[in-house]
Design a protein around this motif. Structure first.
Motif, PDB file in Angstrom:
ATOM      1  N   ALA A  10       0.756  -1.228   0.101  1.00 34.43           N
ATOM      2  CA  ALA A  10      -0.016   0.006  -0.300  1.00 34.43           C
ATOM      3  C   ALA A  10       0.989   1.266  -0.309  1.00 34.43           C
ATOM      4  CB  ALA A  10      -0.934  -0.089   1.280  1.00 34.43           C
ATOM      5  N   LEU A  11       1.910   1.411   0.786  1.00 37.52           N
ATOM      6  CA  LEU A  11       2.925   2.124   0.740  1.00 37.52           C
ATOM      7  C   LEU A  11       3.550   2.805  -0.588  1.00 37.52           C
ATOM      8  CD1 LEU A  11       4.931   1.823   3.875  1.00 37.52           C
ATOM      9  CD2 LEU A  11       3.475   3.807   3.310  1.00 37.52           C
ATOM     10  N   LEU A  12       3.925   1.347  -1.246  1.00 40.02           N
ATOM     11  CA  LEU A  12       4.465   1.595  -2.513  1.00 40.02           C
ATOM     12  C   LEU A  12       3.460   2.101  -3.662  1.00 40.02           C
ATOM     13  CD1 LEU A  12       6.644  -1.506  -2.695  1.00 40.02           C
ATOM     14  CD2 LEU A  12       7.272   0.658  -2.703  1.00 40.02           C
ATOM     15  N   SER A  13       2.030   1.722  -3.380  1.00 37.53           N
ATOM     16  CA  SER A  13       1.198   2.093  -4.492  1.00 37.53           C
ATOM     17  C   SER A  13       0.951   3.418  -4.518  1.00 37.53           C
ATOM     18  CB  SER A  13      -0.037   1.352  -4.206  1.00 37.53           C
ATOM     19  OG  SER A  13      -0.935   1.596  -2.916  1.00 37.53           O
ATOM     20  N   GLU A  14       1.148   4.280  -3.307  1.00 36.15           N
ATOM     21  CA  GLU A  14       1.011   5.583  -3.267  1.00 36.15           C
ATOM     22  C   GLU A  14       2.023   6.339  -4.430  1.00 36.15           C
ATOM     23  OE1 GLU A  14       1.872   6.903   0.613  1.00 36.15           O
ATOM     24  OE2 GLU A  14       0.067   5.880   1.441  1.00 36.15           O
ATOM     25  N   LEU A  15       3.144   5.620  -4.679  1.00 34.56           N
ATOM     26  CA  LEU A  15       3.954   6.230  -5.860  1.00 34.56           C
ATOM     27  C   LEU A  15       3.430   6.341  -6.907  1.00 34.56           C
ATOM     28  CD1 LEU A  15       7.261   4.338  -4.492  1.00 34.56           C
ATOM     29  CD2 LEU A  15       6.542   6.568  -3.947  1.00 34.56           C
ATOM     30  N   VAL A  16       2.330   5.483  -7.392  1.00 30.76           N
ATOM     31  CA  VAL A  16       1.478   5.403  -8.898  1.00 30.76           C
ATOM     32  C   VAL A  16       0.115   6.029  -8.405  1.00 30.76           C
ATOM     33  CG1 VAL A  16       3.101   3.940  -9.742  1.00 30.76           C
ATOM     34  CG2 VAL A  16       1.204   3.003  -8.423  1.00 30.76           C
ATOM     35  N   ASN A  17      -0.185   6.738  -7.334  1.00 30.91           N
ATOM     36  CA  ASN A  17      -1.655   7.330  -7.281  1.00 30.91           C
ATOM     37  C   ASN A  17      -2.430   6.204  -6.866  1.00 30.91           C
ATOM     38  OD1 ASN A  17      -0.461   9.897  -6.916  1.00 30.91           O
ATOM     39  ND2 ASN A  17      -0.267   9.953  -9.080  1.00 30.91           N
ATOM     40  N   VAL A  18      -2.040   5.189  -6.398  1.00 27.83           N
ATOM     41  CA  VAL A  18      -3.289   4.141  -6.027  1.00 27.83           C
ATOM     42  C   VAL A  18      -3.529   3.995  -4.764  1.00 27.83           C
ATOM     43  CG1 VAL A  18      -3.784   1.643  -6.188  1.00 27.83           C
ATOM     44  CG2 VAL A  18      -2.573   2.719  -8.165  1.00 27.83           C
ATOM     45  N   ASN A  19      -4.666   4.038  -4.197  1.00 22.25           N
ATOM     46  CA  ASN A  19      -4.877   3.975  -2.697  1.00 22.25           C
ATOM     47  C   ASN A  19      -5.405   2.548  -2.269  1.00 22.25           C
ATOM     48  OD1 ASN A  19      -5.680   4.294  -0.184  1.00 22.25           O
ATOM     49  ND2 ASN A  19      -7.229   5.718  -0.598  1.00 22.25           N
ATOM     50  N   LEU A  20      -4.352   1.801  -1.829  1.00 25.07           N
ATOM     51  CA  LEU A  20      -4.901   0.405  -1.614  1.00 25.07           C
ATOM     52  C   LEU A  20      -5.190   0.546  -0.069  1.00 25.07           C
ATOM     53  CD1 LEU A  20      -2.071  -1.895  -3.170  1.00 25.07           C
ATOM     54  CD2 LEU A  20      -4.555  -1.377  -3.874  1.00 25.07           C
ATOM     55  N   TRP A  21      -4.937   1.599   0.635  1.00 19.96           N
ATOM     56  CA  TRP A  21      -5.171   1.996   2.274  1.00 19.96           C
ATOM     57  C   TRP A  21      -6.667   1.725   2.428  1.00 19.96           C
ATOM     58  CZ3 TRP A  21      -1.618   1.048   5.415  1.00 19.96           C
ATOM     59  CH2 TRP A  21       0.011   1.330   4.961  1.00 19.96           C
ATOM     60  N   ASP A  22      -7.578   2.173   1.717  1.00 20.80           N
ATOM     61  CA  ASP A  22      -8.819   2.342   1.601  1.00 20.80           C
ATOM     62  C   ASP A  22      -9.556   1.392   0.873  1.00 20.80           C
ATOM     63  OD1 ASP A  22      -8.836   4.250   3.572  1.00 20.80           O
ATOM     64  OD2 ASP A  22      -8.649   5.709   1.974  1.00 20.80           O
ATOM     65  N   TYR A  23      -9.026   0.353   0.005  1.00 23.58           N
ATOM     66  CA  TYR A  23      -9.495  -0.608  -0.830  1.00 23.58           C
ATOM     67  C   TYR A  23     -10.157  -1.691   0.108  1.00 23.58           C
ATOM     68  CZ  TYR A  23     -10.198  -4.656  -3.855  1.00 23.58           C
ATOM     69  OH  TYR A  23     -10.887  -5.648  -4.612  1.00 23.58           O
ATOM     70  N   GLN A  24     -11.359  -2.034  -0.331  1.00 17.08           N
ATOM     71  CA  GLN A  24     -12.166  -3.131   0.194  1.00 17.08           C
ATOM     72  C   GLN A  24     -12.536  -4.219  -0.901  1.00 17.08           C
ATOM     73  OE1 GLN A  24     -15.201  -1.720   2.642  1.00 17.08           O
ATOM     74  NE2 GLN A  24     -15.979  -3.764   3.268  1.00 17.08           N
ATOM     75  N   SER A  25     -12.086  -5.367  -0.584  1.00 16.02           N
ATOM     76  CA  SER A  25     -12.435  -6.309  -1.510  1.00 16.02           C
ATOM     77  C   SER A  25     -13.796  -6.847  -1.771  1.00 16.02           C
ATOM     78  CB  SER A  25     -11.596  -7.644  -1.111  1.00 16.02           C
ATOM     79  OG  SER A  25     -12.238  -8.347   0.061  1.00 16.02           O
ATOM     80  N   PRO A  26     -14.396  -7.341  -2.596  1.00 15.20           N
ATOM     81  CA  PRO A  26     -15.739  -7.541  -2.771  1.00 15.20           C
ATOM     82  C   PRO A  26     -16.297  -8.291  -1.528  1.00 15.20           C
ATOM     83  CG  PRO A  26     -14.588  -8.298  -4.813  1.00 15.20           C
ATOM     84  CD  PRO A  26     -13.556  -7.803  -4.111  1.00 15.20           C
TER      85      PRO A  26
END
Length: 98
Positions: A10-26
């Motif tokens: 999730a920290l790395l995803s911030e570098l490409v403007n992706v927010n995995l911190w708030d992602y919720q799976s189906p």
């Protein structure tokens, strides 16, 4: 611990403007829910009801809680740090105590 890997991803995803911190799976899973589920086991010696791959080490939770403090709720996860580590949490360095 897999949660550590997800949080670092999730920290790395911030570098490409992706927010995995708030992602919720189906099915409703998320990084925050996983951390919140795990934390009560750090305070008690309750048996983990699932396959234990590696021994739980509370010190490994400190960097995860610090990340959660910054990303989610500073007060809530700060309180967890105090509950788990007591007043000595400032003296803990990853992998060793000063």
């Amino acid at each position: 611990m897999n949660l550590s890997a997800f949080m670092h991803l999730a920290l790395l995803s911030e570098l490409v403007n992706v927010n995995l911190w708030d992602y919720q799976s189906p099915n409703g899973g998320s990084i925050r829910k996983a951390l919140d589920y795990l934390l009560p086991y750090s305070l008690t010696h309750n048996k983990w009801d699932y396959k234990q791959i590696d021994k739980m080490n509370n010190e490994s939770l400190l960097p995860l809680l610090q990340m959660a403090q910054r990303k989610y709720d500073e007060q809530l996860y700060g309180d967890w740090i105090k509950k788990i580590f007591g007043k000595n949490f400032k003296n803990i360095v990853i992998g060793q105590k000063l």
